[in-house]
Write a protein that holds these residues in place. Structure first.
Motif, PDB file in Angstrom:
ATOM      1  N   VAL A  69     -24.074 -23.713 -97.461  1.00 46.09           N
ATOM      2  CA  VAL A  69     -25.293 -24.553 -98.036  1.00 46.09           C
ATOM      3  C   VAL A  69     -26.246 -23.659 -98.204  1.00 46.09           C
ATOM      4  O   VAL A  69     -27.180 -24.223 -99.128  1.00 46.09           O
ATOM      5  N   GLN A  70     -26.449 -22.511 -97.481  1.00 48.16           N
ATOM      6  CA  GLN A  70     -27.883 -22.120 -97.504  1.00 48.16           C
ATOM      7  C   GLN A  70     -28.152 -21.538 -98.791  1.00 48.16           C
ATOM      8  O   GLN A  70     -27.242 -20.567 -99.474  1.00 48.16           O
ATOM      9  N   PRO A  71     -29.237 -21.517 -99.302  1.00 44.70           N
ATOM     10  CA  PRO A  71     -29.540 -21.139-100.695  1.00 44.70           C
ATOM     11  C   PRO A  71     -30.200 -19.415-100.456  1.00 44.70           C
ATOM     12  O   PRO A  71     -30.599 -19.017 -99.526  1.00 44.70           O
ATOM     13  N   ASN A  72     -30.198 -18.441-101.784  1.00 45.19           N
ATOM     14  CA  ASN A  72     -30.649 -17.223-101.631  1.00 45.19           C
ATOM     15  C   ASN A  72     -31.887 -17.144-102.464  1.00 45.19           C
ATOM     16  O   ASN A  72     -32.714 -16.255-101.967  1.00 45.19           O
ATOM     17  N   PHE A  73     -32.484 -18.309-103.107  1.00 40.99           N
ATOM     18  CA  PHE A  73     -33.548 -17.907-103.981  1.00 40.99           C
ATOM     19  C   PHE A  73     -34.215 -19.412-103.631  1.00 40.99           C
ATOM     20  O   PHE A  73     -33.747 -20.430-103.351  1.00 40.99           O
ATOM     21  N   GLU A  74     -35.581 -19.133-104.039  1.00 41.28           N
ATOM     22  CA  GLU A  74     -36.631 -20.300-103.789  1.00 41.28           C
ATOM     23  C   GLU A  74     -37.369 -20.449-105.097  1.00 41.28           C
ATOM     24  O   GLU A  74     -37.818 -19.302-105.697  1.00 41.28           O
ATOM     25  N   ILE A  75     -37.714 -21.618-105.695  1.00 37.75           N
ATOM     26  CA  ILE A  75     -38.658 -21.589-106.898  1.00 37.75           C
ATOM     27  C   ILE A  75     -40.036 -22.339-106.316  1.00 37.75           C
ATOM     28  O   ILE A  75     -40.025 -23.273-105.771  1.00 37.75           O
ATOM     29  N   LYS A  76     -41.071 -21.221-106.665  1.00 41.05           N
ATOM     30  CA  LYS A  76     -42.476 -21.864-106.600  1.00 41.05           C
ATOM     31  C   LYS A  76     -43.087 -21.858-108.044  1.00 41.05           C
ATOM     32  O   LYS A  76     -42.759 -21.372-109.053  1.00 41.05           O
ATOM     33  N   LYS A  77     -44.107 -22.781-108.072  1.00 43.87           N
ATOM     34  CA  LYS A  77     -44.870 -22.987-109.365  1.00 43.87           C
ATOM     35  C   LYS A  77     -46.030 -22.256-109.418  1.00 43.87           C
ATOM     36  O   LYS A  77     -46.832 -22.186-108.187  1.00 43.87           O
ATOM     37  N   ASN A 143     -28.810 -22.658-110.307  1.00 39.54           N
ATOM     38  CA  ASN A 143     -28.926 -22.933-111.915  1.00 39.54           C
ATOM     39  C   ASN A 143     -30.586 -22.801-112.276  1.00 39.54           C
ATOM     40  O   ASN A 143     -30.619 -22.114-113.297  1.00 39.54           O
ATOM     41  N   LYS A 144     -31.290 -23.359-111.609  1.00 37.62           N
ATOM     42  CA  LYS A 144     -32.713 -23.309-111.869  1.00 37.62           C
ATOM     43  C   LYS A 144     -33.269 -21.911-111.889  1.00 37.62           C
ATOM     44  O   LYS A 144     -34.267 -21.376-112.607  1.00 37.62           O
ATOM     45  N   THR A 145     -33.003 -21.025-110.667  1.00 43.24           N
ATOM     46  CA  THR A 145     -33.225 -19.665-110.699  1.00 43.24           C
ATOM     47  C   THR A 145     -32.865 -18.866-111.766  1.00 43.24           C
ATOM     48  O   THR A 145     -33.375 -17.857-112.188  1.00 43.24           O
ATOM     49  N   GLU A 146     -31.423 -19.118-112.154  1.00 49.64           N
ATOM     50  CA  GLU A 146     -30.746 -18.420-113.413  1.00 49.64           C
ATOM     51  C   GLU A 146     -31.735 -18.747-114.562  1.00 49.64           C
ATOM     52  O   GLU A 146     -32.020 -17.727-115.431  1.00 49.64           O
ATOM     53  N   GLN A 147     -32.086 -19.734-114.700  1.00 50.55           N
ATOM     54  CA  GLN A 147     -32.664 -20.229-116.262  1.00 50.55           C
ATOM     55  C   GLN A 147     -34.201 -19.626-116.025  1.00 50.55           C
ATOM     56  O   GLN A 147     -34.515 -19.171-117.003  1.00 50.55           O
ATOM     57  N   ASN A 148     -34.609 -19.485-114.813  1.00 51.26           N
ATOM     58  CA  ASN A 148     -36.026 -18.842-114.943  1.00 51.26           C
ATOM     59  C   ASN A 148     -36.209 -17.537-114.281  1.00 51.26           C
ATOM     60  O   ASN A 148     -37.266 -16.932-113.870  1.00 51.26           O
ATOM     61  N   LYS A 149     -35.125 -16.698-114.408  1.00 45.18           N
ATOM     62  CA  LYS A 149     -35.124 -15.301-114.224  1.00 45.18           C
ATOM     63  C   LYS A 149     -35.905 -14.426-114.758  1.00 45.18           C
ATOM     64  O   LYS A 149     -36.484 -13.454-114.490  1.00 45.18           O
ATOM     65  N   ALA A 150     -36.593 -14.979-116.206  1.00 45.63           N
ATOM     66  CA  ALA A 150     -37.336 -14.272-116.838  1.00 45.63           C
ATOM     67  C   ALA A 150     -38.727 -13.876-116.441  1.00 45.63           C
ATOM     68  O   ALA A 150     -39.475 -13.150-116.500  1.00 45.63           O
ATOM     69  N   TYR A 151     -39.130 -14.879-115.488  1.00 45.33           N
ATOM     70  CA  TYR A 151     -40.550 -15.085-114.995  1.00 45.33           C
ATOM     71  C   TYR A 151     -40.637 -14.462-113.468  1.00 45.33           C
ATOM     72  O   TYR A 151     -41.442 -14.658-112.736  1.00 45.33           O
ATOM     73  N   SER A 152     -39.369 -13.595-113.040  1.00 47.54           N
ATOM     74  CA  SER A 152     -39.319 -13.070-111.484  1.00 47.54           C
ATOM     75  C   SER A 152     -40.187 -12.033-111.352  1.00 47.54           C
ATOM     76  O   SER A 152     -40.546 -11.620-110.277  1.00 47.54           O
ATOM     77  N   ASN A 153     -40.777 -11.345-112.739  1.00 45.65           N
ATOM     78  CA  ASN A 153     -41.790 -10.498-112.545  1.00 45.65           C
ATOM     79  C   ASN A 153     -43.165 -10.507-112.096  1.00 45.65           C
ATOM     80  O   ASN A 153     -43.807  -9.905-111.714  1.00 45.65           O
ATOM     81  N   PHE A 154     -43.410 -12.178-112.329  1.00 47.34           N
ATOM     82  CA  PHE A 154     -44.814 -12.577-111.703  1.00 47.34           C
ATOM     83  C   PHE A 154     -44.722 -12.689-110.475  1.00 47.34           C
ATOM     84  O   PHE A 154     -43.958 -12.813-109.617  1.00 47.34           O
ATOM     85  N   LYS A 155     -46.185 -12.260-109.897  1.00 44.92           N
ATOM     86  CA  LYS A 155     -46.239 -12.391-108.399  1.00 44.92           C
ATOM     87  C   LYS A 155     -46.887 -13.522-108.013  1.00 44.92           C
ATOM     88  O   LYS A 155     -47.518 -14.287-108.760  1.00 44.92           O
ATOM     89  N   ILE A 156     -46.476 -13.986-106.790  1.00 45.85           N
ATOM     90  CA  ILE A 156     -46.758 -15.305-106.435  1.00 45.85           C
ATOM     91  C   ILE A 156     -48.233 -15.142-105.515  1.00 45.85           C
ATOM     92  O   ILE A 156     -48.310 -14.271-104.724  1.00 45.85           O
TER      93      ILE A 156
END
Length: 156
Positions: A69-77, A143-156
């Protein structure tokens, strides 16, 4: 010098039956209104039933369920230049375990069985076989992380 009161992290003792920190955390997520004995009874009952049905060691069953069940990625806006981007980033083990335990407890309450014990048993068995609501929630996040993989270079 800061005048704020210092925050001390609460120490969680290992559970009495298996001596595991992970199981103690899981029991704390099940607990409601400070009734830890009731949460322990519910958890140990469900673990006994699962170990009887699957005929395996209960501690390893719980580890496999949490791993499924545990995820590897998290999404922040993050708002950049007037548009909001959903930025995926890798999370550590403690946070992913927290997500998996919360998802299992939340989705077990939504089930249709009688009594919370049976609901928890059903959710745990389904997560063991990767077809529960919790694993679907993990897959949606992946699936959301795969769709937004292009934005992974932005810093949070």
């Amino acid at each position: 010098m800061s005048r704020k009161k210092q925050y001390y992290k609460t120490i969680i003792l290992n559970d009495p039956k298996f001596g595991s920190y992970i199981i103690a955390k899981f029991i704390n997520y099940i607990m409601k209104n400070g009734k830890k004995n009731l949460a322990q009874k519910i958890f140990y009952y469900s673990i006994n039933i699962i170990s009887i049905k699957l005929n395996k060691n209960p501690f390893f069953i719980i580890k496999k369920i949490l791993y499924n069940v545990q995820p590897n990625f998290e999404i922040k806006k993050k708002k950049i230049g007037g548009t909001i981007y959903q930025i995926p980033f890798k999370i550590n083990l403690k946070r992913s375990l927290m997500f998996s335990m919360k998802w299992i407890v939340k989705n077990s309450k939504k089930r249709n069985e009688n009594g919370y014990k049976n609901k928890l048993v059903g959710e745990l068995i389904d997560s063991y076989y990767n077809n529960s609501l919790s694993t679907k929630q993990k897959d949606e996040l992946n699936n959301k992380t795969e769709q937004n993989k292009a934005y992974s270079n932005f810093k949070i």
